[in-house]
Enzyme design. Structure first.
Site, PDB file in Angstrom:
ATOM      1  N   HIS A 216      -6.176  37.021  55.372  1.00 15.35           N
ATOM      2  CA  HIS A 216      -6.546  38.174  54.546  1.00 15.35           C
ATOM      3  C   HIS A 216      -5.363  39.138  54.447  1.00 15.35           C
ATOM      4  O   HIS A 216      -5.025  39.828  55.408  1.00 15.35           O
ATOM      5  CB  HIS A 216      -7.750  38.877  55.177  1.00 15.35           C
ATOM      6  CG  HIS A 216      -8.486  39.784  54.241  1.00 15.35           C
ATOM      7  ND1 HIS A 216      -8.004  40.144  52.998  1.00 15.35           N
ATOM      8  CD2 HIS A 216      -9.691  40.419  54.362  1.00 15.35           C
ATOM      9  CE1 HIS A 216      -8.879  40.947  52.407  1.00 15.35           C
ATOM     10  NE2 HIS A 216      -9.917  41.131  53.219  1.00 15.35           N
ATOM     11  N   TYR A 221      -6.251  46.303  54.015  1.00 13.27           N
ATOM     12  CA  TYR A 221      -6.301  46.016  55.434  1.00 13.27           C
ATOM     13  C   TYR A 221      -4.871  45.784  55.936  1.00 13.27           C
ATOM     14  O   TYR A 221      -3.911  45.925  55.185  1.00 13.27           O
ATOM     15  CB  TYR A 221      -7.263  44.861  55.706  1.00 13.27           C
ATOM     16  CG  TYR A 221      -8.674  45.202  55.256  1.00 13.27           C
ATOM     17  CD1 TYR A 221      -9.292  46.372  55.678  1.00 13.27           C
ATOM     18  CD2 TYR A 221      -9.365  44.385  54.367  1.00 13.27           C
ATOM     19  CE1 TYR A 221     -10.560  46.725  55.241  1.00 13.27           C
ATOM     20  CE2 TYR A 221     -10.639  44.720  53.917  1.00 13.27           C
ATOM     21  CZ  TYR A 221     -11.234  45.891  54.369  1.00 13.27           C
ATOM     22  OH  TYR A 221     -12.487  46.230  53.928  1.00 13.27           O
ATOM     23  N   ARG A 393     -20.681  38.615  44.722  1.00 14.36           N
ATOM     24  CA  ARG A 393     -21.956  39.308  44.492  1.00 14.36           C
ATOM     25  C   ARG A 393     -22.958  38.493  43.686  1.00 14.36           C
ATOM     26  O   ARG A 393     -24.167  38.612  43.886  1.00 14.36           O
ATOM     27  CB  ARG A 393     -21.700  40.661  43.835  1.00 14.36           C
ATOM     28  CG  ARG A 393     -20.928  41.596  44.737  1.00 14.36           C
ATOM     29  CD  ARG A 393     -20.687  42.953  44.115  1.00 14.36           C
ATOM     30  NE  ARG A 393     -19.774  43.731  44.955  1.00 14.36           N
ATOM     31  CZ  ARG A 393     -19.421  44.990  44.713  1.00 14.36           C
ATOM     32  NH1 ARG A 393     -19.898  45.614  43.642  1.00 14.36           N
ATOM     33  NH2 ARG A 393     -18.596  45.619  45.527  1.00 14.36           N
TER      34      ARG A 393
END
Length: 431
Positions: A216, A221, A393
């Site tokens: 990631h 992040y 989603r």
């Protein structure tokens, strides 16, 4: 009277429980003379063979127990594999305790976290599908509350909530936003420790039986924070130039690649832009993403998962249906011109059949009888926007999204054996 001998479904191999073999797996295009859209054709990446191009994108559920996945995750993730998703990627999984986004995030920093992951892997494999895991460190965006647990308008998880606001790590001592804790600027020794933590977590993931690993490097992040000149203002070998800012990612890739099987694919997710071009200061943008992408194949990366944003609350996103897919397309075209062999995954607002089809559609269409596994480098130079469709989603809304897309596109696909009596029907078919 001649009695026919029944042919019973053999048990799924390699799993510690009985369930019938799904042969072929759900979501597989069945033999047909009709043209099969690319989204329902196979793809092979090293030893990973996918029967279609649908991937369940990593989705944080804020439901783990001290980093351990639970029965919730088994049901949640298993539901997508059962219904035809070729690859399901486990949510962002922290490589250190302080790398979790929230106290309830998934983790893989200790051996006790292997078994609950393996239980999920075993179920997904029992359905004939594949499973990956996204390894992550949340950096300065760690120690926040789950989205339904905000406290007096604050998203920070304090010590009383099980958080660690005094132990956030970042490339520089720059808070994510006003009201958020200021992270500690990590030392070079701590960077080396972080890189080793990614490698150690990758080893545990391999022990659990995953088919692929994704690093990631997106959404603000830790690795994404290093890439951006806004959040990374270091003056050592991990700051300044693009090469230096990307160093933690390239070294992490090398460390993970060194400890996973040679035939296991390695994915990387990045934010292609942090949407800060309006700020009149250097920021992470699509041009730097193109340069970074060109480095990855030689490091052993097989697929770049292209997202965007998340590193700055002042970001200005020009949202439209294809705003992230367009970024993936630009990177793919750049790689093609460079002669680089790197698959591209597209994400964002993919919520209907025609859109899913358009993302990966190639010029050369294959019939159901002739659809063969396509090697990594076989599709470059085509007009496809990407090689895989990563959906998040919409799978939450419709776990059966793959089967629904097949019905709407008129593609005959295999349903789960237990659900054959209730197939998704084409609009022209009667009940």
């Amino acid at each position: 009277m001649t009695i026919k001998k029944l042919t019973l479904s053999p048990p799924a191999p390699g799993v510690p429980f009985y369930t019938p073999t799904q042969d072929p797996p759900a979501g597989t295009a069945l033999p047909s003379n009709a043209e099969v859209p690319t989204v329902f054709t196979p793809l092979k990446i090293r030893a990973l063979e996918l029967q279609n191009r649908f991937v369940v994108s990593p989705m944080c559920m804020y439901s783990a127990d001290d980093g351990h996945l639970t029965d919730f995750h088994l049901v949640h993730l298993g539901s997508f594999a059962l219904r035809g998703a070729a690859l399901t990627i486990v949510e962002a999984t922290a490589v250190t305790p302080n790398g979790r986004i929230s106290p309830e995030d998934s983790g893989l920093w200790q051996d006790s976290q292997i078994a609950p992951l393996k239980r999920i892997v075993d179920f997904i494999h029992s359905q004939g599908q594949k499973v990956g895991i996204q390894l992550a460190h949340a950096g300065r965006k760690a120690s926040t509350l789950g989205p339904w647990n905000s406290h007096n308008g604050s998203e920070v998880a304090l010590a009383e909530h099980g958080g660690w606001p005094d132990n956030l790590w970042g490339p520089s001592a720059i808070a994510w936003d006003e009201g958020y804790p200021t992270p500690k600027e990590v030392t070079v020794d701590e960077i080396k420790y972080l890189i080793k933590s990614f490698a150690d977590a990758a080893k545990r993931a391999v022990q659990a039986g995953v088919d692929t690993i994704e690093i990631h490097g997106a959404h603000g992040y830790l690795i994404s924070e290093f890439l951006s000149p806004i959040s990374n203002q270091r003056t050592d070998s991990y700051g300044g130039s693009l090469e230096n800012r990307a160093r933690i990612l390239t070294e992490t890739v090398q460390a993970v690649r060194a400890v996973i099987p040679e035939d296991m694919p390695l994915f990387v997710r990045i934010s292609a832009t942090e949407w800060m071009e309006h700020s009149n200061q250097p920021s992470w943008d699509i041009e730097q993403s193109k340069q970074l992408a060109a480095l990855l194949p030689d490091l052993g990366v097989d697929l770049l998962d292209v997202s965007s944003g998340g590193n700055n609350p002042a970001q200005q996103i020009k949202v439209h249906a294809n705003y992230q897919i367009d970024l993936a397309t630009q990177i793919r075209e750049h790689l093609n011109k460079q002669g680089k062999k790197l698959l591209i995954g597209a994400v964002g607002m993919i919520n209907n059949a025609e859109m899913a089809k358009s993302v990966v559609q190639n010029d050369g269409k294959l019939s159901g009888e002739k659809a063969e596994t396509i090697e990594v480098d076989a599709e470059h130079g085509t007009t496809a926007k990407a090689d895989l469709v990563l959906v998040a989603r919409q799978f939450l809304r419709e776990p059966e999204f793959v089967l629904k897309v097949a019905a709407e596109l008129g593609v005959d696909v295999r349903s789960p054996a237990q659900y054959l009596r209730a197939p998704y029907r084409r609009k022209t078919q009667k009940l």
